[in-house]
Write an enzyme that holds these catalytic residues in place. Structure first.
Site, PDB file in Angstrom:
ATOM      1  N   ARG A 166     -12.908 -11.778 -13.830  1.00 27.41           N
ATOM      2  CA  ARG A 166     -13.174 -10.488 -14.587  1.00 27.41           C
ATOM      3  C   ARG A 166     -14.218  -9.686 -13.920  1.00 27.41           C
ATOM      4  O   ARG A 166     -14.223  -8.433 -13.983  1.00 27.41           O
ATOM      5  CB  ARG A 166     -13.135 -10.725 -16.033  1.00 27.41           C
ATOM      6  CG  ARG A 166     -13.561  -9.585 -16.907  1.00 27.41           C
ATOM      7  CD  ARG A 166     -13.265  -9.593 -18.221  1.00 27.41           C
ATOM      8  NE  ARG A 166     -13.982 -10.816 -18.999  1.00 27.41           N
ATOM      9  CZ  ARG A 166     -15.121 -11.082 -19.357  1.00 27.41           C
ATOM     10  NH1 ARG A 166     -15.934 -10.037 -19.093  1.00 27.41           N
ATOM     11  NH2 ARG A 166     -15.434 -12.194 -19.868  1.00 27.41           N
TER      12      ARG A 166
ATOM     13  N   TYR B  88       0.274  13.008 -18.183  1.00 23.76           N
ATOM     14  CA  TYR B  88       0.899  11.752 -18.575  1.00 23.76           C
ATOM     15  C   TYR B  88       0.876  11.726 -20.205  1.00 23.76           C
ATOM     16  O   TYR B  88      -0.291  11.618 -20.582  1.00 23.76           O
ATOM     17  CB  TYR B  88       0.711  10.487 -17.815  1.00 23.76           C
ATOM     18  CG  TYR B  88       1.566   9.323 -18.261  1.00 23.76           C
ATOM     19  CD1 TYR B  88       2.790   9.219 -18.352  1.00 23.76           C
ATOM     20  CD2 TYR B  88       0.809   8.338 -18.531  1.00 23.76           C
ATOM     21  CE1 TYR B  88       3.427   8.171 -18.605  1.00 23.76           C
ATOM     22  CE2 TYR B  88       1.292   6.899 -19.052  1.00 23.76           C
ATOM     23  CZ  TYR B  88       2.698   7.043 -19.210  1.00 23.76           C
ATOM     24  OH  TYR B  88       3.424   5.765 -19.228  1.00 23.76           O
TER      25      TYR B  88
ATOM     26  N   ASP C 293      -6.691  12.736 -12.190  1.00 24.26           N
ATOM     27  CA  ASP C 293      -5.742  11.767 -12.061  1.00 24.26           C
ATOM     28  C   ASP C 293      -4.780  12.160 -10.797  1.00 24.26           C
ATOM     29  O   ASP C 293      -4.073  13.253 -10.675  1.00 24.26           O
ATOM     30  CB  ASP C 293      -5.025  11.677 -13.229  1.00 24.26           C
ATOM     31  CG  ASP C 293      -3.703  10.652 -13.050  1.00 24.26           C
ATOM     32  OD1 ASP C 293      -3.297  10.250 -12.180  1.00 24.26           O
ATOM     33  OD2 ASP C 293      -3.395  10.071 -14.302  1.00 24.26           O
TER      34      ASP C 293
ATOM     35  N   LYS D 105       2.381   3.140  -9.234  1.00 22.49           N
ATOM     36  CA  LYS D 105       3.274   4.409  -8.626  1.00 22.49           C
ATOM     37  C   LYS D 105       3.005   4.045  -6.963  1.00 22.49           C
ATOM     38  O   LYS D 105       3.215   3.072  -6.455  1.00 22.49           O
ATOM     39  CB  LYS D 105       2.841   5.469  -9.068  1.00 22.49           C
ATOM     40  CG  LYS D 105       2.640   5.537 -10.525  1.00 22.49           C
ATOM     41  CD  LYS D 105       3.993   5.286 -11.235  1.00 22.49           C
ATOM     42  CE  LYS D 105       3.943   5.508 -12.701  1.00 22.49           C
ATOM     43  NZ  LYS D 105       3.059   4.717 -13.616  1.00 22.49           N
TER      44      LYS D 105
HETATM   45  N1  LCS Z   1      -1.448   8.818 -14.728  1.00 14.92           N
HETATM   46  C1  LCS Z   1      -0.081   9.223 -14.574  1.00 14.92           C
HETATM   47  C2  LCS Z   1       0.012  10.597 -13.732  1.00 14.92           C
HETATM   48  C3  LCS Z   1       1.195   8.504 -14.504  1.00 14.92           C
HETATM   49  O1  LCS Z   1       2.060   9.139 -14.511  1.00 14.92           O
HETATM   50  C4  LCS Z   1       0.892   7.438 -15.462  1.00 14.92           C
HETATM   51  C5  LCS Z   1       2.310   6.470 -15.875  1.00 14.92           C
HETATM   52  C6  LCS Z   1      -0.429   7.010 -15.607  1.00 14.92           C
HETATM   53  C7  LCS Z   1      -1.383   7.700 -15.383  1.00 14.92           C
HETATM   54  C8  LCS Z   1      -0.432   5.521 -16.370  1.00 14.92           C
HETATM   55  O2  LCS Z   1      -0.290   4.539 -15.613  1.00 14.92           O
HETATM   56  P1  LCS Z   1       0.088   2.904 -16.013  1.00 14.92           P
HETATM   57  O3  LCS Z   1      -0.536   2.480 -17.085  1.00 14.92           O
HETATM   58  O4  LCS Z   1       1.512   3.058 -16.524  1.00 14.92           O
HETATM   59  O5  LCS Z   1      -0.243   2.250 -14.867  1.00 14.92           O
HETATM   60  N2  LCS Z   1       3.395   7.242 -15.635  1.00 14.92           N
HETATM   61  C9  LCS Z   1       4.703   6.818 -16.013  1.00 14.92           C
HETATM   62  C10 LCS Z   1       5.602   7.870 -15.825  1.00 14.92           C
HETATM   63  O6  LCS Z   1       5.556   9.115 -15.668  1.00 14.92           O
HETATM   64  N3  LCS Z   1       6.857   7.111 -16.312  1.00 14.92           N
HETATM   65  O7  LCS Z   1       6.575   5.706 -16.396  1.00 14.92           O
HETATM   66  C11 LCS Z   1       4.959   5.594 -16.433  1.00 14.92           C
END
Ligand code: LCS
Length: 397
Positions: free
Chosen positions: A59, A112, A184, A209
């Protein structure tokens, strides 16, 4: 490799973070261990007090995780990076590290969905207020700044409207107010946009992603521009505990090697699809950063070196026609997430952005009819044929 930071992006993507492997391993080994043995009691005490360098507990630090973190830091041009269990864990850790009760956040309104919900629920309960603005309007950002604004949080292009915000201008406003500019960068990734070059202080990503790129990992990362920002965030992450594990770090690191190839191919495909949609009689509007019809096309050209893989569009038949398309594609898969090798289609108002509520969606121009497409690296004529076939089904309505 010496001076890895001076190499071209494609070379960095292949070689960054692999400098220090034992036995000459070309790929960093997976240290799938939760803990590390001390030589003796003094050694353990020295590691804890920081008088000696080494690993204690996963951790806190792990070599496989660090290899991936170093690679992402090099690709973003930041001083240091911190892997997290998800993109949301990365975002939450940045907020938790820098905000106190009574502080204020200015946030892009098209982000998001769960980022909005996090600010409006958890952070609000801890006494943090947020203002959501159309961050493509720099004056609106300036206007929203308060004495107690500590973070300006920008997603550009924004999820799912693809609205583009001027990073250099917003970083300048943020600095005038002694706040932190957090970007972001999930949608573009460092191959096509590096926010530190425009003055951002912290970059966050959902590693889920394009950086991983193969839809088999959930992860996130925080990258800091200055070394001195790192210890405090690292301590916060260690306390909150939202870390990434060694195996997922290994997979992300493997994905990074082909990042440049993947995103350039997906971006070429996306441009062709956006042009196809723009000329299709069933389509009411298309937003894609590579189309001159995008309202912030010129800002995009200044700060991005490509157009990305994300397209949003609305059909003349509104949401009913959109549902027909989403239910009738075969190659494009009906699923959330984005930035992978496979093309995915989804409906933000009922899926990724449902939790925001209709009023806040309307304020952010996330209409009920908006359909979001994440373009993959499949053969372009076959993706277009798939979408064309599904659009043809709307004529029967
Ligand atoms: N930031 C952006 C721009 C995102 O599109 C997402 C997830 C996150 C942060 C969060 O990331 P995660 O915790 O899921 O790794 N976006 C998603 C979307 O547009 N569709 O499903 C997940």
């Amino acid at each position: 490799m010496k001076d890895i930071r001076k190499k071209a992006f494609e070379t960095k993507a292949v070689h960054a973070g692999i400098e220090k492997n034992e036995h000459g391993a070309v790929v960093p080994p997976i240290y799938q261990t939760s803990t590390f043995k001390f030589r003796d009691v003094q050694h353990g005490a020295n590691l804890f007090s920081g008088t000696e360098e080494g690993y204690i507990y996963t951790r806190m630090r792990n070599p496989t995780v660090e290899a991936m973190e170093n690679a992402v830091a090099v690709l973003e041009g930041g001083a240091h990076a911190l892997g997290c269990g998800s993109g949301m864990a990365a975002i939450h850790t940045v907020f938790a590290a820098h905000l106190n009760a009574g502080d204020h956040v200015v946030c892009s309104e098209s982000v998001y969905g769960p980022t909005v919900t996090l600010l409006n629920t958890v952070m609000k309960r801890f006494g943090v207020e947020s203002t959501f603005v159309d961050s493509s309007d720099t004056e609106a950002v300036r206007h929203a700044m308060r004495e107690n604004t500590k973070i300006v949080y920008i997603e550009t292009p924004g999820n799912p409207t693809l609205v583009i915000s001027d990073l250099a201008e917003i970083s300048r406003i943020t600095k005038e107010h002694d706040a932190l500019c957090v970007v972001d960068n999930t949608f573009m990734g460092p191959a096509m946009q590096r926010p530190f070059e425009f003055g951002a202080d912290i970059v966050v990503h959902s590693l889920t992603k394009s950086l991983n790129g193969h839809a088999d990992v959930v992860g996130g990362i925080i990258v800091v521009r200055e070394e001195e920002m790192y210890p405090h965030i690292r301590k916060t992450l260690n306390q909150i505990g939202g870390v990434i594990d060694p195996f997922n770090s290994f997979l992300v690191h493997r994905g990074l090697k082909t990042l440049a190839l993947r995103v350039h191919r997906a971006s070429e495909n996306a441009l062709a699809i956006a042009q196809f949609l723009e000329h299709h009689p069933q389509v009411a509007w298309v937003r894609y950063p590579g189309l001159p019809s995008h309202p912030q096309y010129e800002i995009g050209r200044r700060q991005m070196t490509g157009h990305g893989s994300m397209i949003s569009f609305e059909l003349r038949g509104g949401i009913e026609a959109g549902k027909t398309v989403m239910n009738n594609v075969h190659l494009c898969q009906l699923a959330v997430s984005l930035g992978g090798v496979e093309s995915l289609i989804q409906h933000p108002a009922s899926m990724t952005h449902a939790g925001m509520g209709k009023q806040q969606r309307e304020q952010a121009a996330i209409t009920d009819g908006l359909v979001r497409l994440s373009v993959g690296i499949e053969q372009i004529d076959e993706i277009i044929a798939d979408i064309d076939h599904a659009l043809g089904m709307c004529q029967a309505l």
